[in-house]
Design a protein around this motif. Structure first.
Motif, PDB file in Angstrom:
ATOM      1  N   GLY A  13     -10.640   5.616  40.700  1.00 52.45           N
ATOM      2  CA  GLY A  13     -10.942   5.791  39.193  1.00 52.45           C
ATOM      3  C   GLY A  13     -10.257   6.470  38.110  1.00 52.45           C
ATOM      4  O   GLY A  13     -10.286   6.597  37.538  1.00 52.45           O
ATOM      5  N   GLU A  14      -8.676   6.558  38.840  1.00 53.17           N
ATOM      6  CA  GLU A  14      -8.130   7.473  37.546  1.00 53.17           C
ATOM      7  C   GLU A  14      -7.129   5.556  37.214  1.00 53.17           C
ATOM      8  O   GLU A  14      -6.488   6.297  36.239  1.00 53.17           O
ATOM      9  CB  GLU A  14      -7.163   8.420  38.776  1.00 53.17           C
ATOM     10  CG  GLU A  14      -7.521   9.310  38.798  1.00 53.17           C
ATOM     11  CD  GLU A  14      -7.819   9.319  40.157  1.00 53.17           C
ATOM     12  OE1 GLU A  14      -7.544   9.208  41.094  1.00 53.17           O
ATOM     13  OE2 GLU A  14      -9.627   9.796  40.438  1.00 53.17           O
ATOM     14  N   LEU A  15      -7.407   4.802  37.493  1.00 53.71           N
ATOM     15  CA  LEU A  15      -7.007   4.458  37.044  1.00 53.71           C
ATOM     16  C   LEU A  15      -7.463   3.054  35.988  1.00 53.71           C
ATOM     17  O   LEU A  15      -8.438   2.934  35.845  1.00 53.71           O
ATOM     18  CB  LEU A  15      -7.128   2.602  37.731  1.00 53.71           C
ATOM     19  CG  LEU A  15      -6.087   3.155  39.462  1.00 53.71           C
ATOM     20  CD1 LEU A  15      -6.251   2.042  40.491  1.00 53.71           C
ATOM     21  CD2 LEU A  15      -4.813   3.372  38.445  1.00 53.71           C
ATOM     22  N   PRO A  16      -6.339   3.322  34.486  1.00 52.24           N
ATOM     23  CA  PRO A  16      -6.909   2.934  33.117  1.00 52.24           C
ATOM     24  C   PRO A  16      -7.365   1.083  33.624  1.00 52.24           C
ATOM     25  O   PRO A  16      -7.929   1.001  32.275  1.00 52.24           O
ATOM     26  CB  PRO A  16      -5.667   2.802  31.990  1.00 52.24           C
ATOM     27  CG  PRO A  16      -4.306   3.341  33.464  1.00 52.24           C
ATOM     28  CD  PRO A  16      -4.897   3.979  34.336  1.00 52.24           C
ATOM     29  N   ASN A  17      -6.746   0.984  34.653  1.00 46.87           N
ATOM     30  CA  ASN A  17      -7.341  -0.956  34.182  1.00 46.87           C
ATOM     31  C   ASN A  17      -8.305  -1.226  35.056  1.00 46.87           C
ATOM     32  O   ASN A  17      -8.095  -2.305  35.426  1.00 46.87           O
ATOM     33  CB  ASN A  17      -5.770  -1.729  34.428  1.00 46.87           C
ATOM     34  CG  ASN A  17      -4.638  -1.297  35.636  1.00 46.87           C
ATOM     35  OD1 ASN A  17      -5.217  -0.316  36.269  1.00 46.87           O
ATOM     36  ND2 ASN A  17      -4.044  -1.882  36.675  1.00 46.87           N
ATOM     37  N   ALA A  18      -8.861   0.175  35.573  1.00 47.91           N
ATOM     38  CA  ALA A  18     -10.518  -0.743  36.175  1.00 47.91           C
ATOM     39  C   ALA A  18     -11.057   0.293  34.953  1.00 47.91           C
ATOM     40  O   ALA A  18     -11.171   0.946  34.969  1.00 47.91           O
ATOM     41  CB  ALA A  18     -10.207   0.288  37.818  1.00 47.91           C
ATOM     42  N   VAL A  19     -12.031  -0.882  35.237  1.00 52.39           N
ATOM     43  CA  VAL A  19     -13.841  -0.396  34.122  1.00 52.39           C
ATOM     44  C   VAL A  19     -14.719  -0.443  35.879  1.00 52.39           C
ATOM     45  O   VAL A  19     -14.773  -1.081  36.359  1.00 52.39           O
ATOM     46  CB  VAL A  19     -14.102  -1.524  33.313  1.00 52.39           C
ATOM     47  CG1 VAL A  19     -15.962  -1.075  32.899  1.00 52.39           C
ATOM     48  CG2 VAL A  19     -13.400  -1.945  32.645  1.00 52.39           C
ATOM     49  N   VAL A  20     -15.132   0.831  35.828  1.00 51.62           N
ATOM     50  CA  VAL A  20     -16.489   0.389  37.116  1.00 51.62           C
ATOM     51  C   VAL A  20     -17.284   1.195  36.666  1.00 51.62           C
ATOM     52  O   VAL A  20     -17.562   2.366  35.765  1.00 51.62           O
ATOM     53  CB  VAL A  20     -15.745   1.764  37.648  1.00 51.62           C
ATOM     54  CG1 VAL A  20     -14.725   1.086  38.696  1.00 51.62           C
ATOM     55  CG2 VAL A  20     -15.070   3.035  37.269  1.00 51.62           C
ATOM     56  N   VAL A  21     -18.794   0.787  36.992  1.00 53.44           N
ATOM     57  CA  VAL A  21     -19.882   0.848  36.561  1.00 53.44           C
ATOM     58  C   VAL A  21     -20.711   1.095  37.948  1.00 53.44           C
ATOM     59  O   VAL A  21     -20.390   0.298  39.007  1.00 53.44           O
ATOM     60  CB  VAL A  21     -20.862  -0.206  35.491  1.00 53.44           C
ATOM     61  CG1 VAL A  21     -19.885   0.336  34.258  1.00 53.44           C
ATOM     62  CG2 VAL A  21     -20.780  -1.442  36.308  1.00 53.44           C
ATOM     63  N   PRO A  22     -21.370   1.833  38.327  1.00 59.39           N
ATOM     64  CA  PRO A  22     -22.608   2.256  39.321  1.00 59.39           C
ATOM     65  C   PRO A  22     -23.958   1.129  39.637  1.00 59.39           C
ATOM     66  O   PRO A  22     -25.025   1.119  39.543  1.00 59.39           O
ATOM     67  CB  PRO A  22     -22.774   3.249  39.434  1.00 59.39           C
ATOM     68  CG  PRO A  22     -23.266   4.104  38.169  1.00 59.39           C
ATOM     69  CD  PRO A  22     -22.193   2.907  36.800  1.00 59.39           C
ATOM     70  N   HIS A  23     -23.497  -0.036  40.173  1.00 54.26           N
ATOM     71  CA  HIS A  23     -23.859  -1.069  40.352  1.00 54.26           C
ATOM     72  C   HIS A  23     -25.426  -1.248  39.528  1.00 54.26           C
ATOM     73  O   HIS A  23     -26.628  -1.455  40.128  1.00 54.26           O
ATOM     74  CB  HIS A  23     -25.218  -0.620  42.086  1.00 54.26           C
ATOM     75  CG  HIS A  23     -24.522  -1.899  42.994  1.00 54.26           C
ATOM     76  ND1 HIS A  23     -24.896  -1.826  44.269  1.00 54.26           N
ATOM     77  CD2 HIS A  23     -25.779  -2.523  42.353  1.00 54.26           C
ATOM     78  CE1 HIS A  23     -25.182  -3.280  44.652  1.00 54.26           C
ATOM     79  NE2 HIS A  23     -25.443  -4.028  43.630  1.00 54.26           N
ATOM     80  N   ILE A  24     -25.351  -1.519  38.797  1.00 55.40           N
ATOM     81  CA  ILE A  24     -25.935  -1.351  37.278  1.00 55.40           C
ATOM     82  C   ILE A  24     -26.683  -3.464  37.241  1.00 55.40           C
ATOM     83  O   ILE A  24     -27.299  -3.040  36.246  1.00 55.40           O
ATOM     84  CB  ILE A  24     -25.974  -0.577  36.089  1.00 55.40           C
ATOM     85  CG1 ILE A  24     -24.038  -0.804  35.360  1.00 55.40           C
ATOM     86  CG2 ILE A  24     -25.994   0.742  36.419  1.00 55.40           C
ATOM     87  CD1 ILE A  24     -24.401  -0.231  34.446  1.00 55.40           C
ATOM     88  N   ALA A  25     -25.730  -4.419  37.646  1.00 54.16           N
ATOM     89  CA  ALA A  25     -25.891  -5.107  37.210  1.00 54.16           C
ATOM     90  C   ALA A  25     -26.787  -5.680  36.875  1.00 54.16           C
ATOM     91  O   ALA A  25     -27.508  -6.843  36.026  1.00 54.16           O
ATOM     92  CB  ALA A  25     -24.284  -6.511  38.048  1.00 54.16           C
TER      93      ALA A  25
END
Ligand SMILES: NC(=O)C1=CN([C@@H]2O[C@H](COP(=O)(O)OP(=O)(O)OC[C@H]3O[C@@H](n4cnc5c(N)ncnc54)[C@H](O)[C@@H]3O)[C@@H](O)[C@H]2O)C=CC1
Ligand SMILES: O=C(O)C(=O)CO
Length: 389
Positions: free
Chosen positions: A309-321
């Motif tokens: 969660g702290e990494l700027p090179n990760a985009v994370v979304v909560p299982h909304i596909a």
């Protein structure tokens, strides 16, 4: 959950059907009521119901259940459902790695899923994650909101151009192929894919689009079927994961395979979290700041592995596909029709990839269960295609 709160529809219905969650739309409720079901919708505020919670919901008489991908449908629940007189279960999802189908077979319970209706919606979110990661959209948005933008700069948030690059697909089924077509047609990317089966449909699409580009004097797009996941990982600039989750795909992306990828590649996962060894991914992201990921799913969902969660090179979304209105209402409808169809003794639909006839609000649905994954194991009858009726 000793006592649970439920909302009841058609209290006098002949079959008792439980939905472990409220679901979007009304069409699914109408489908069950029209099939003579009393529908009980659990309204508990608890996000993920435990096996014990669901046992309470099943109670001593229950004909069918609509459940969610967050629930553990195994021996305990299927034996309880059987004991309560139940014969039908449907996940409100296409993926059913949360379901022990062998256990369902043992108790003669049909297991439904909801294919097709989420193909494009899920592929679109995978495309959104690809763009967000490649063009650093979330990092840039954070920067802007933090009031850090003080003027255009040549090096500000430089990312990757997709046009002309290679997109790799692992798992080129319904969703993987739809995503590939979006990336080919939208961004003129070349395709390399790995799947246990050939995707003639995808290959023909890329060939035809390549021919069209050529006719316009443009560089044609190309496709290649890889003989291993490694081949995809080495060659692709973007890799998107769309396989089922099973023993063959658990930790398919691990330390060794991440090391094969290009240093500035983009990795997208909108399949299931455990397809990636997430701890290995966190290490890889830390060591390679220009490597970026877009994740819709997580190994220990709803949690992220420490550091992610702290990494700027990760985009994370909560299982909304799959979270578009049309798709979520359609998933609920298909799940309800799976259960309603089984309880009414209807046959199984001839092609679970063609479910649109079940989703038209203005026309009664076909007299079939849209998609039962253990139809063969249970010896259920399959309806002939409509043209042969
Ligand atoms: N994030 C989300 O909200 C969503 C996630 N999903 C996930 O996506 C998965 C795929 O869905 P569909 O495309 O509809 O299913 P599908 O069955 O059409 O495609 C899955 C593909 O994976 C391939 N495959 C199986 N084992 C493989 C292996 N070892 N290596 C490479 N490929 C392999 C199959 O041959 C098949 O072509 C679902 O099972 C589900 O887990 C689906 C919808 C929404
Ligand atoms: O259908 C599925 O498998 C999902 O993950 C729902 O979004």
């Amino acid at each position: 959950m000793a006592a649970y709160s439920v909302q009841v529809f058609n209290a006098a219905g002949k079959f008792r059907v439980v939905s472990t969650k409220p679901m979007p739309g009304q069409q699914w409720i109408r489908a069950l009521v029209n099939a003579g079901c009393r529908v009980e919708v659990c309204t508990s505020q608890k996000t993920i119901l435990s096996v014990d919670d669901i046992l309470s919901l099943i109670g001593s008489k229950c004909d069918g259940v609509i459940g969610q991908l967050t629930e553990d449908w195994g021996e305990t629940l299927f034996s309880a459902l059987k004991k309560a007189g139940g014969t039908a279960f449907s996940n409100m999802a296409v993926g059913y790695n949360n379901v022990d189908v062998e256990a369902a077979n043992k108790y003669g319970i049909a297991v439904g899923n909801t294919p097709g209706v989420l193909t494009e919606t899920t592929a679109e979110l995978a495309a959104a994650l690809t763009l967000s990661a490649a063009r650093r959209v979330v990092e840039a948005d954070d920067f802007m909101r933090a009031g850090k933008y003080d003027g255009w700069l040549p090096n500000l948030f430089v990312g990757n151009l997709l046009k002309g690059q290679t997109v790799g697909i692992i798992g080129a089924g319904r969703i993987g192929s739809a995503y590939a077509r979006m990336m080919v047609e939208g961004f003129k990317m070349n395709v390399i894919y790995y799947d246990l089966y050939q995707s003639k449909f995808l290959e023909n699409f890329v060939t035809a689009y390549g021919n069209f580009l050529k006719s316009q004097g443009e560089t044609p797009v190309t496709w290649k079927r890889a003989s291993s996941p490694e081949e995809v990982l080495k060659e692709a600039d973007v890799v998107s994961l769309h396989p089922v989750l099973d023993k063959t795909t658990y930790h398919l992306i691990n330390t060794e395979r991440l090391a094969l990828m290009k240093k500035e590649a983009v990795l997208v996962n909108a399949s299931r979290g455990p397809v990636i060894d997430e701890e290995a991914l966190v290490k890889h992201l830390k060591a390679n700041p220009m490597f970026r990921v877009g994740l819709d799913v997580f190994e220990d969902e709803p949690y992220m592995k420490p550091g992610l969660g702290e990494l700027p090179n990760a985009v994370v979304v909560p299982h909304i596909a799959s979270a578009s209105k049309w798709t979520r209402e359609g998933m609920a409808t298909l799940a309800a029709l799976n259960v309603a169809g089984k309880l009414q003794g209807l046959p199984v639909w001839h092609n679970s990839n063609m479910v649109l006839p079940f989703l038209d609000e203005n026309v009664p649905p076909p007299k079939a269960c849209p998609s039962i994954v253990n139809a063969k194991a249970l010896g259920l009858q399959v309806a002939p295609p409509p043209s042969k009726l």
